[in-house]
Design an enzyme around this catalytic site. Structure first.
Site, PDB file in Angstrom:
ATOM      1  N   HIS A  20       0.859  -1.190   0.000  1.00  0.00           N
ATOM      2  CA  HIS A  20       0.000   0.000   0.000  1.00  0.00           C
ATOM      3  C   HIS A  20       0.894   1.238   0.000  1.00  0.00           C
ATOM      4  O   HIS A  20       1.542   1.539   0.997  1.00  0.00           O
ATOM      5  CB  HIS A  20      -0.921  -0.003   1.221  1.00  0.00           C
ATOM      6  CG  HIS A  20      -1.754   1.235   1.316  1.00  0.00           C
ATOM      7  ND1 HIS A  20      -2.725   1.533   0.390  1.00  0.00           N
ATOM      8  CD2 HIS A  20      -1.736   2.283   2.176  1.00  0.00           C
ATOM      9  CE1 HIS A  20      -3.273   2.701   0.693  1.00  0.00           C
ATOM     10  NE2 HIS A  20      -2.688   3.177   1.769  1.00  0.00           N
ATOM     11  N   ASP A  22       1.214   5.067  -0.281  1.00  0.00           N
ATOM     12  CA  ASP A  22       0.538   6.364  -0.218  1.00  0.00           C
ATOM     13  C   ASP A  22       1.216   7.367  -1.138  1.00  0.00           C
ATOM     14  O   ASP A  22       2.428   7.560  -1.062  1.00  0.00           O
ATOM     15  CB  ASP A  22       0.562   6.899   1.214  1.00  0.00           C
ATOM     16  CG  ASP A  22      -0.368   6.121   2.126  1.00  0.00           C
ATOM     17  OD1 ASP A  22      -1.527   5.932   1.731  1.00  0.00           O
ATOM     18  OD2 ASP A  22       0.075   5.692   3.209  1.00  0.00           O
ATOM     19  N   ASP A 148      -7.603   1.755   2.058  1.00  0.00           N
ATOM     20  CA  ASP A 148      -7.281   2.657   3.167  1.00  0.00           C
ATOM     21  C   ASP A 148      -8.206   3.865   3.345  1.00  0.00           C
ATOM     22  O   ASP A 148      -8.286   4.392   4.443  1.00  0.00           O
ATOM     23  CB  ASP A 148      -5.824   3.129   3.034  1.00  0.00           C
ATOM     24  CG  ASP A 148      -5.272   3.731   4.322  1.00  0.00           C
ATOM     25  OD1 ASP A 148      -5.819   3.418   5.406  1.00  0.00           O
ATOM     26  OD2 ASP A 148      -4.309   4.515   4.258  1.00  0.00           O
ATOM     27  N   HIS A 398      -5.760   9.856  -0.709  1.00  0.00           N
ATOM     28  CA  HIS A 398      -6.509   9.876   0.553  1.00  0.00           C
ATOM     29  C   HIS A 398      -5.766  10.495   1.730  1.00  0.00           C
ATOM     30  O   HIS A 398      -6.307  10.539   2.833  1.00  0.00           O
ATOM     31  CB  HIS A 398      -7.047   8.476   0.901  1.00  0.00           C
ATOM     32  CG  HIS A 398      -5.997   7.415   1.021  1.00  0.00           C
ATOM     33  ND1 HIS A 398      -5.631   6.620  -0.042  1.00  0.00           N
ATOM     34  CD2 HIS A 398      -5.235   7.017   2.058  1.00  0.00           C
ATOM     35  CE1 HIS A 398      -4.692   5.772   0.359  1.00  0.00           C
ATOM     36  NE2 HIS A 398      -4.430   5.992   1.630  1.00  0.00           N
TER      37      HIS A 398
HETATM   38 ZN   LIG Z   1      -2.990   5.039   2.740  1.00  0.00          ZN
END
Ligand SMILES: [Zn+2]
Ligand SMILES: *[C@@H]1O[C@H](CO)[C@@H](O)[C@H](O)[C@H]1NC(C)=O
Ligand SMILES: *[C@@H]1O[C@H](CO)[C@@H](O)[C@H](O)[C@H]1NC(C)=O
Ligand SMILES: *[C@@H]1O[C@H](CO)[C@@H](O)[C@H](O)[C@H]1NC(C)=O
Length: 973
Positions: A20, A22, A148, A398
């Site tokens: 994951h 970001d 997420d 996000h």
């Molecule tokens: Zn995230």
């Protein structure tokens, strides 16, 4: 097609190796990519991709999914042709095919609460375009993956469905909701994303992942974890195979107990994992080997490497009947008192800048099409729209527009947007040069919000080009900072238009500090044609004689006996004691409503006996149900001109809130209250500032908020549609994202507010609603960002935020007629471009063009031109949208037909292909999985009829968006 084999009759455990990543959070997107600033967080995406690719080459059973194209794009550009070839094989070529699969495939994994649908569609499209171009159909993601984001929007499900996804998986939902779903085996169901689009077009199979997006506990084998590896040599110490196998089989059975088929999914990975992929794969290899070996001893557990789409395909084959969900997954709480409703408002300046940047990007995209290659290379230099497209796509992440990043990362998002603006400003200048003949000194005023613009202050004459991105004519109040006191303004036909010069308010001066020095503002009403521009000339008159100054000066009077502002449509009354709005009357409809509006602040909790949870960037937690009034009274005076009637409220006591009510002669709005909000934090309280509207309307705990700027959802206080809520936070637990509007109504009247950015909002008491404007906090809320949300601003006195709420009072039946088009006008507002010097004829014969429209006729009021953008060297992307919901307007909620052949006057559409919403698949080739929702009815596969109807009759049903790739031919050389 290349999914791994599973075993019927066994419990198949799909291990999904994933990372994951970001797109900015504690570090900037580029810091994450390279792996710099590892002292903040150890993370380097380039190593992840390097490492995974080499692992996948060596073993046909291994799988990996990749999600965030912002990173993949950065990595791809640096690879040799040989590596690129290898990666293409891993995606697309036997015997490697399917080992690497793109999932979700947007530029980032966008936030769902504070994002606007225009930008969601754009950022997904940007990722899809990259994948389609480099990997073809096998690179087209089949599954949406928002593991997420902090709550999930119904509108987003609808958009995903329209993009052609077969299913959707996510990680975060309310803890009470999750518990109920586990008990009822409703972790997976069909989500009906729209009440307007006919099922199953907006239906999306949706699954809640069992462990968020993490591996089951004790089974994290990344370099960043400390769980023991599988130690499988009996001759060595610490042999642990039997123990791990037994544990794994038991957790697999436990998980299967809350899901419905003999397939379950386990996410094997987490934040920035797989930098050394060998650690994960080596241990998963052993896990698979040893667990499956137990089958010969009667175990029914079968473990395999898989992907979300292979798992989904097994669920589909299971041929079960699934329940249907029709509400959304907001707000999200991860425990009692822990509502993630603060981020709906966090970083309000970034949220506004992001929204304005979308506006400017659409203008940039349109002008790139209208002026063609002349826009990318022209008298002002080389330009591109990609820089802003990319920056906007990154900003949808996000932890970006959501406001949950560290301060230095927020600064980086803004910097990227600013770089995109400057590239687009060159593009817009080139395009206008080509279309109008303006050739010199084009100037953009980026500080109009604080009445600062060097050019207009200094120049004695200049032209104002007003570009209108809407497919309908608009009128707009142009306000420009000036130093003179007397001007003439002429319209494109040379006719003088009325103007007024007003003083820049003391409050504006205080906010802008050294950013400008204009003493006055010139105000005039300008009109711009559909998808086009008009040019106004402004000249300063020689130093004014006394009589002229007196004639021109706006009258400024204390609000005495005339406690009212009025235009043709509305009358707004103010209370003589408090100076606050006391009543709004809609003169056309003959309705009036007593109303008070005021600013309050919630004192942010720092933790208490009930819970140690403090308010922070993610979480909103006031320490009391009752917010504190900032000031009881307002000093009020009226500035009346022929153009604007303006009421200023000056707060007496505290200087950190200011309010201006504007009502323009032509406005069909009950005024556009602007506010100015800062949250001083020198004392020891964190502050969450709201604007609250109170009325006597009987609202029965019900209010309405939009989802991502589109469909409206009904909200009920202290209520959730799918489970019995135990409310732990009577304020924060009732907050919902407001992207563009919130309203309350009774049987007859509706009071609507349009916002200029995403904010949190609620109705805490019947007849009232509120919007959170700003927050400044002293503590971190322990969700990882590890900084209190305390934006200092340029002058270190607390970031000041200026904003606008547009208020409507109308009958329930007629409200959408106003708020739908007005909302589009707010996010696609006209752009002002200034120029000094002569206009030269540049290409269109001898005369310069002062008024231009690219449309042959305006689009009907219910149709929005959502996208007009250059797609590739040959084609142009066009999206048309029906902007009304079913039943919300007598006049406009009807299907409408548009003739694309006759729409544009500037170019001709020569061919047209209808595409999926993300433009990565022809519409008539789209195929989505069908899901059974009622026992006795075969599942319906969505049937995508082609765009075979002619281009001269494109019909749009309520809330429908239709996407086309077109080739065009310019009608002028
Ligand atoms: Zn995230
Ligand atoms: C799916 O299940 C239904 C009954 O629920 C049955 O009638 C149908 O034949 C099944 N289809 C397949 C392909 O197994
Ligand atoms: C405008 O007027 C202000 C105040 O008199 C002055 O400080 C400023 O320099 C002027 N700006 C320009 C561009 O002339
Ligand atoms: C506009 O201003 C420039 C210099 O500021 C001057 O040379 C020119 O004559 C002016 N034009 C008109 C039409 O006033």
């Amino acid at each position: 097609q290349s999914c791994p084999a599973t075993k019927a009759g066994k419990l198949n455990v799909h291990l999904v190796p994933h990372t994951h990543d970001d797109v900015g959070w504690l570090k900037t997107v580029d810091q994450y990519f390279y792996g710099s600033r590892n002292e903040i967080q150890h993370a380097g995406v380039q190593y992840i991709l390097d490492s995974v690719v080499s692992q996948l080459q060596s073993d046909p059973t291994k799988r990996f999914i990749y999600v965030e194209i912002a990173f993949f794009y950065r990595w791809w550009r640096m690879q040799t042709d040989q590596i690129k070839q290898t990666v293409k094989q891993l995606v697309n070529e036997a015997p490697f095919k399917g080992r690497l699969e793109f999932i979700n495939g947007g530029w980032c994994m966008n936030d769902e609460a504070s994002t606007h649908y225009n930008s969601i569609i754009d950022q997904m499209t940007l990722g899809f375009q990259f994948l389609q171009y480099n990997f073809g159909d096998c690179g087209r993601p089949r599954v949406a993956w928002h593991i997420d984001p902090f709550g999930h929007s119904r509108e987003h499900a609808s958009l995903f469905a329209q993009m052609g996804f077969d299913g959707f998986f996510f990680g975060r939902l309310d803890y009470q909701d999750k518990r109920a779903r586990e008990m009822q085996k409703e972790m997976e169901q069909l989500w009906r994303g729209s009440v307007n689009l006919e099922p199953p077009f907006a239906d999306l199979f949706t699954g809640v992942l069992p462990n968020g997006y993490n591996p089951p506990s004790s089974l994290c084998w990344d370099g960043s974890c400390s769980d023991p590896p599988i130690m499988d040599d009996k001759d060595l110490e610490d042999y642990n195979v039997d123990q791990i196998v037994k544990y794994f089989i038991s957790i697999a059975h436990a998980q299967a107990g809350v899901y419905r088929t003999n397939h379950i999914i386990m996410t094997m990975g987490s934040d920035f994992q797989y930098e050394n992929a060998n650690l994960w794969y080596k241990n998963m290899d052993k896990l698979i080997k040893h667990v499956n070996a137990q089958q010969s001893n009667g175990s029914n557990v079968n473990v395999l490497y898989s992907t979300p789409s292979c798992y989904l395909s097994e669920l589909n084959k299971a041929n079960l009947t699934w329940s249907v969900k029709t509400d959304d997954f907001f707000p999200y709480a991860d425990g009692p008192h822990q509502f993630w409703t603060g981020y709906f408002t966090s970083r309000p300046a970034l949220k506004r800048y992001e929204r304005m940047s979308n506006n400017f990007l659409q203008v940039c995209n349109q002008l790139e099409v209208l002026a063609g290659s002349k826009s990318r290379e022209g008298p002002f230099g080389k330009a591109d729209s990609f820089t802003l497209k990319e920056a906007m796509a990154v900003a949808q992440h996000h932890d970006a527009v959501s406001g949950t990043e560290k301060q230095h990362v927020a600064d980086d998002y803004a910097k990227r947007l600013a770089a995109g603006w400057s590239r687009c400003q060159v593009l817009v200048s080139n395009a206008l040069a080509s279309l109008s003949g303006i050739k010199q000194n084009v100037h953009f005023c980026n500080y109009l919000n604080v009445s600062a613009c060097r050019l207009t202050e200094a120049a004695s004459n200049f032209t104002v080009v007003l570009y209108n991105p809407l497919p309908r004519r608009v009128t707009w109040n142009v306000r420009l900072p000036m130093n003179g006191t007397s001007y003439t303004v002429t319209d494109p036909k040379g006719k003088t238009v009325p103007n007024k010069v007003m003083q820049v308010s003391a409050f504006t001066k205080q906010v802008r500090q050294d950013k400008g020095s204009a003493v006055n503002e010139l105000v005039f009403q300008a009109a711009a044609p559909a998808l086009g521009f008009s040019t106004y000339s402004v000249s300063r008159l020689t130093e004014d004689s006394l009589w002229r100054r007196l004639a021109q000066r706006a009258q400024k009077t204390q609000l005495g006996d005339s406690l009212q502002l009025q235009n043709e449509y509305y009358k707004v009354t103010f209370d003589s004691d408090t100076g606050l709005v006391s009543q709004i009357e809609n003169l056309h409809k003959g309705i009036n409503l007593p109303i008070t509006q005021n600013f309050y602040w919630y004192n942010a909790s720092i933790g208490d006996a009930k819970s140690s949870q403090a308010s922070g960037a993610y979480i909103f937690r006031p320490d009391s149900f009752n917010p504190l009034l900032i000031s009881k009274t307002a000093k009020t005076y009226v500035v009346k001109t022929r153009i604007i009637k303006k009421k200023k409220k000056k707060k007496k006591k505290k200087k950190w809130q200011d309010n201006v009510v504007n009502i323009s002669n032509s406005d069909r709005l009950a005024g556009t209250p602007s506010y100015l909000s800062t949250a001083p934090c020198r004392d020891r309280w964190g502050k969450e500032i709201i604007s609250r509207f109170k009325t006597p309307l009987q609202t029965n705990a019900t209010f309405y908020t939009d989802a991502n700027g589109r469909e409206i959802l009904q909200r009920r206080r202290d209520y959730r549609a799918t489970w019995k809520l135990e409310q732990t936070e009577p304020v924060a637990g009732n907050y919902y994202p407001v992207n563009s509007r919130i309203y309350i109504k009774d049987g007859k009247q509706q009071l609507t507010v349009l916002t200029d950015r995403s904010q949190g909002g609620s109705s805490i008491m019947d007849g009232s609603f509120e919007l959170m404007l700003h927050r400044r906090l002293l503590y971190d809320d322990h969700r990882g960002v590890d900084e209190p949300l305390s934006e200092p601003g340029d002058y270190n006195v607390g970031l000041v935020v200026r904003g606008k709420h547009i208020l409507f009072l109308d009958t329930v039946d007629a409200s959408a007629d106003l708020h739908r088009p007005q909302a589009q006008q707010e996010f696609m507002s006209p752009q002002i471009v200034l120029s000094t010097g002569q206009q030269y004829p540049y290409w269109m014969g001898l005369k310069s063009v002062k008024e231009f429209s690219a449309l042959a006729e305006e689009l009907p009021r219910n149709v929005h031109l959502l996208t007009l953008a250059q797609w590739d060297a040959k084609s142009v992307l066009i999206r048309l949208e029906h902007q009304f919901e079913k039943g919300e307007s007598t006049n406009y909620s009807q299907p409408v037909t548009v003739d694309l052949m006759k729409l544009f006057s500037h170019f001709m559409v020569t061919s047209l292909v209808e595409m999926s919403l993300g433009a990565n698949e022809k519409k008539d080739a789209m195929k989505r999985m069908a899901w059974r929702v009622t026992e006795d009815q075969e599942p319906v596969e969505p049937r995508f009829s082609s765009g075979r109807e002619s281009i001269s009759a494109i019909t749009l049903k309520p809330m429908e968006i239709r996407t086309f790739l077109a080739t065009i031919q310019y009608l002028y050389s």
